[in-house]
Design an enzyme around this catalytic site. Structure first.
Site, PDB file in Angstrom:
ATOM      1  N   GLU A  56      10.693 -18.629   2.710  1.00  0.00           N
ATOM      2  CA  GLU A  56       9.512 -17.887   2.243  1.00  0.00           C
ATOM      3  C   GLU A  56       9.661 -17.580   0.761  1.00  0.00           C
ATOM      4  O   GLU A  56      10.774 -17.437   0.244  1.00  0.00           O
ATOM      5  CB  GLU A  56       9.409 -16.597   3.084  1.00  0.00           C
ATOM      6  CG  GLU A  56       8.236 -15.696   2.814  1.00  0.00           C
ATOM      7  CD  GLU A  56       6.867 -16.306   3.050  1.00  0.00           C
ATOM      8  OE1 GLU A  56       6.531 -17.283   2.352  1.00  0.00           O
ATOM      9  OE2 GLU A  56       6.110 -15.781   3.891  1.00  0.00           O
ATOM     10  N   ASP A  74       6.468  -9.118   1.800  1.00  0.00           N
ATOM     11  CA  ASP A  74       5.964  -7.810   1.349  1.00  0.00           C
ATOM     12  C   ASP A  74       5.857  -6.894   2.565  1.00  0.00           C
ATOM     13  O   ASP A  74       6.824  -6.261   2.962  1.00  0.00           O
ATOM     14  CB  ASP A  74       4.631  -8.032   0.635  1.00  0.00           C
ATOM     15  CG  ASP A  74       4.139  -6.798  -0.095  1.00  0.00           C
ATOM     16  OD1 ASP A  74       4.920  -5.862  -0.275  1.00  0.00           O
ATOM     17  OD2 ASP A  74       2.956  -6.769  -0.487  1.00  0.00           O
ATOM     18  N   LYS A 110      10.296  -7.700  -1.076  1.00  0.00           N
ATOM     19  CA  LYS A 110       9.773  -6.413  -1.551  1.00  0.00           C
ATOM     20  C   LYS A 110       9.777  -5.450  -0.362  1.00  0.00           C
ATOM     21  O   LYS A 110       8.775  -5.320   0.335  1.00  0.00           O
ATOM     22  CB  LYS A 110       8.344  -6.596  -2.098  1.00  0.00           C
ATOM     23  CG  LYS A 110       8.287  -7.565  -3.263  1.00  0.00           C
ATOM     24  CD  LYS A 110       7.039  -7.388  -4.114  1.00  0.00           C
ATOM     25  CE  LYS A 110       5.792  -7.783  -3.407  1.00  0.00           C
ATOM     26  NZ  LYS A 110       4.599  -7.772  -4.296  1.00  0.00           N
ATOM     27  N   PHE A 148       3.030  -6.193  -8.008  1.00  0.00           N
ATOM     28  CA  PHE A 148       2.471  -7.528  -7.800  1.00  0.00           C
ATOM     29  C   PHE A 148       2.993  -8.439  -8.903  1.00  0.00           C
ATOM     30  O   PHE A 148       2.862  -8.150 -10.087  1.00  0.00           O
ATOM     31  CB  PHE A 148       0.938  -7.475  -7.822  1.00  0.00           C
ATOM     32  CG  PHE A 148       0.334  -8.774  -7.395  1.00  0.00           C
ATOM     33  CD1 PHE A 148       0.178  -9.073  -6.055  1.00  0.00           C
ATOM     34  CD2 PHE A 148      -0.037  -9.722  -8.339  1.00  0.00           C
ATOM     35  CE1 PHE A 148      -0.351 -10.288  -5.654  1.00  0.00           C
ATOM     36  CE2 PHE A 148      -0.569 -10.936  -7.951  1.00  0.00           C
ATOM     37  CZ  PHE A 148      -0.723 -11.223  -6.601  1.00  0.00           C
ATOM     38  N   VAL A 149       3.612  -9.544  -8.513  1.00  0.00           N
ATOM     39  CA  VAL A 149       4.224 -10.444  -9.493  1.00  0.00           C
ATOM     40  C   VAL A 149       3.634 -11.851  -9.356  1.00  0.00           C
ATOM     41  O   VAL A 149       3.080 -12.213  -8.312  1.00  0.00           O
ATOM     42  CB  VAL A 149       5.766 -10.502  -9.315  1.00  0.00           C
ATOM     43  CG1 VAL A 149       6.394  -9.166  -9.637  1.00  0.00           C
ATOM     44  CG2 VAL A 149       6.150 -10.961  -7.907  1.00  0.00           C
ATOM     45  N   ARG A 153       0.999 -20.065 -10.720  1.00  0.00           N
ATOM     46  CA  ARG A 153       2.065 -20.600  -9.867  1.00  0.00           C
ATOM     47  C   ARG A 153       3.052 -21.433 -10.691  1.00  0.00           C
ATOM     48  O   ARG A 153       4.214 -21.562 -10.337  1.00  0.00           O
ATOM     49  CB  ARG A 153       1.477 -21.507  -8.773  1.00  0.00           C
ATOM     50  CG  ARG A 153       0.623 -20.784  -7.736  1.00  0.00           C
ATOM     51  CD  ARG A 153       0.346 -21.723  -6.570  1.00  0.00           C
ATOM     52  NE  ARG A 153      -0.746 -21.289  -5.711  1.00  0.00           N
ATOM     53  CZ  ARG A 153      -0.616 -20.446  -4.686  1.00  0.00           C
ATOM     54  NH1 ARG A 153       0.552 -19.926  -4.404  1.00  0.00           N
ATOM     55  NH2 ARG A 153      -1.660 -20.123  -3.947  1.00  0.00           N
TER      56      ARG A 153
HETATM   57  P1  IMP Z   1       3.190  -9.985   3.642  1.00  0.00           P
HETATM   58  O1  IMP Z   1       2.531 -10.625   4.833  1.00  0.00           O
HETATM   59  O2  IMP Z   1       2.554  -8.663   3.288  1.00  0.00           O
HETATM   60  O3  IMP Z   1       4.686  -9.882   3.759  1.00  0.00           O
HETATM   61  O4  IMP Z   1       2.835 -10.869   2.392  1.00  0.00           O
HETATM   62  C1  IMP Z   1       3.419 -12.072   2.175  1.00  0.00           C
HETATM   63  C2  IMP Z   1       2.474 -12.937   1.377  1.00  0.00           C
HETATM   64  O5  IMP Z   1       1.639 -12.165   0.482  1.00  0.00           O
HETATM   65  C3  IMP Z   1       3.268 -13.855   0.498  1.00  0.00           C
HETATM   66  O6  IMP Z   1       3.593 -15.044   1.160  1.00  0.00           O
HETATM   67  C4  IMP Z   1       2.338 -14.054  -0.686  1.00  0.00           C
HETATM   68  O7  IMP Z   1       1.415 -15.081  -0.405  1.00  0.00           O
HETATM   69  C5  IMP Z   1       1.600 -12.754  -0.784  1.00  0.00           C
HETATM   70  N1  IMP Z   1       2.242 -11.839  -1.752  1.00  0.00           N
HETATM   71  C6  IMP Z   1       2.917 -10.695  -1.481  1.00  0.00           C
HETATM   72  N2  IMP Z   1       3.344 -10.107  -2.605  1.00  0.00           N
HETATM   73  C7  IMP Z   1       2.941 -10.907  -3.622  1.00  0.00           C
HETATM   74  C8  IMP Z   1       3.094 -10.830  -5.046  1.00  0.00           C
HETATM   75  O8  IMP Z   1       3.687  -9.912  -5.626  1.00  0.00           O
HETATM   76  N3  IMP Z   1       2.548 -11.849  -5.753  1.00  0.00           N
HETATM   77  C9  IMP Z   1       1.886 -12.890  -5.178  1.00  0.00           C
HETATM   78  N4  IMP Z   1       1.727 -12.997  -3.841  1.00  0.00           N
HETATM   79  C10 IMP Z   1       2.248 -12.011  -3.070  1.00  0.00           C
HETATM   80 MG    MG Z   2       3.512 -17.065   0.794  1.00  0.00          MG
END
Ligand code: IMP
Ligand code: MG
Length: 211
Positions: free
Chosen positions: A121, A125, A153, A174-175, A187
């Site tokens: 991955e 987040d 994160k 957010f990065v 990207r």
């Molecule tokens: P989660 O389901 O909340 O864990 O989010 C995971 C997905 O959210 C990642 O695979 C990214 O596509 C997107 N994401 C989470 N944080 C960031 C960020 O800081 N920058 C860009 N995409 C993010």
């Molecule tokens: Mg992703």
């Protein structure tokens, strides 16, 4: 604070990358992890994974599209035979109320039943996507299933998920860069950084529109 172009010039250590007006780097407020730091850590992960999976013929599975940059570098840092495959997912729904809904948009091409699977991955987040994906993959009865994420994160994590390999722990910001996007852009930056406020609020113009 230094401006984005200067930071980028520092980070790219004197390379002759484009610093002209219109470069993506102008939208970067701060570089959090440099290209060199990322490459060094990816090489370490590759060495670790090569040792862990020696003789196991693992399948590396990634989620499109964010992971493609990390996956490309990681597989080249791994010295043992591996298979690589990708899935696609989409998240929709009001995430604050329902925590969002995840749906598979592209399935695996390889059969992972009885195989050692490493799920790769870009960033974890809340963990919502990861939880869905792990359930989906686990249902196919792999011999083992572990997670390797480049960026973690943990501050907003909603679920207790076991992440065996982490490249970097990031603050709750957010990065973009190194595969991570904002509105499908950034990207292709080779480092990971934080966007300037102006870049976040700016409307993206449709193709061909006059500025
Ligand atoms: P989660 O389901 O909340 O864990 O989010 C995971 C997905 O959210 C990642 O695979 C990214 O596509 C997107 N994401 C989470 N944080 C960031 C960020 O800081 N920058 C860009 N995409 C993010
Ligand atoms: Mg992703």
């Amino acid at each position: 604070m230094k401006d984005g172009a200067n930071v980028f010039a520092d980070q790219s250590r004197g390379s002759d990358r484009c610093l002209d007006s219109g470069c993506l780097v102008e939208d970067i407020e701060q570089v959090l992890i440099s290209e060199g730091e990322i490459q060094a850590r990816v090489n370490e992960l590759g060495a670790q994974l090569s040792a862990t999976y020696a003789g196991k013929d693992p399948v590396l599975v990634g989620v499109l599209r964010g992971v493609f940059v990390f996956m490309a570098d990681l597989v080249r840092a791994i010295t043992i035979p591996i298979d690589v495959d990708f899935i696609g997912i989409t998240r929709y729904g009001p995430s604050t109320r329902t925590q969002g809904v995840v749906r598979l948009t592209k399935d695996l091409d390889v059969c992972i039943t009885g195989r050692h699977v490493l799920f790769v991955e870009d960033v974890i987040d809340t963990g919502l996507s990861l939880r869905y994906i792990l359930r989906t993959l686990q249902a196919r009865e792999p011999a083992s299933l572990m997670v390797c994420t480049l960026f973690n994160k943990p501050r907003k994590r909603l679920f207790d998920l076991d992440v065996a390999y982490t490249g970097f722990v990031l603050p709750d910001r957010f990065v973009v860069g190194y595969g991570l996007d904002y509105d499908e852009r950034y990207r292709n930056l080779p480092f990971v950084g934080v966007l300037r406020e102006e870049a976040i609020t700016r409307q993206r113009l449709p193709p061909g529109a006059q500025t």
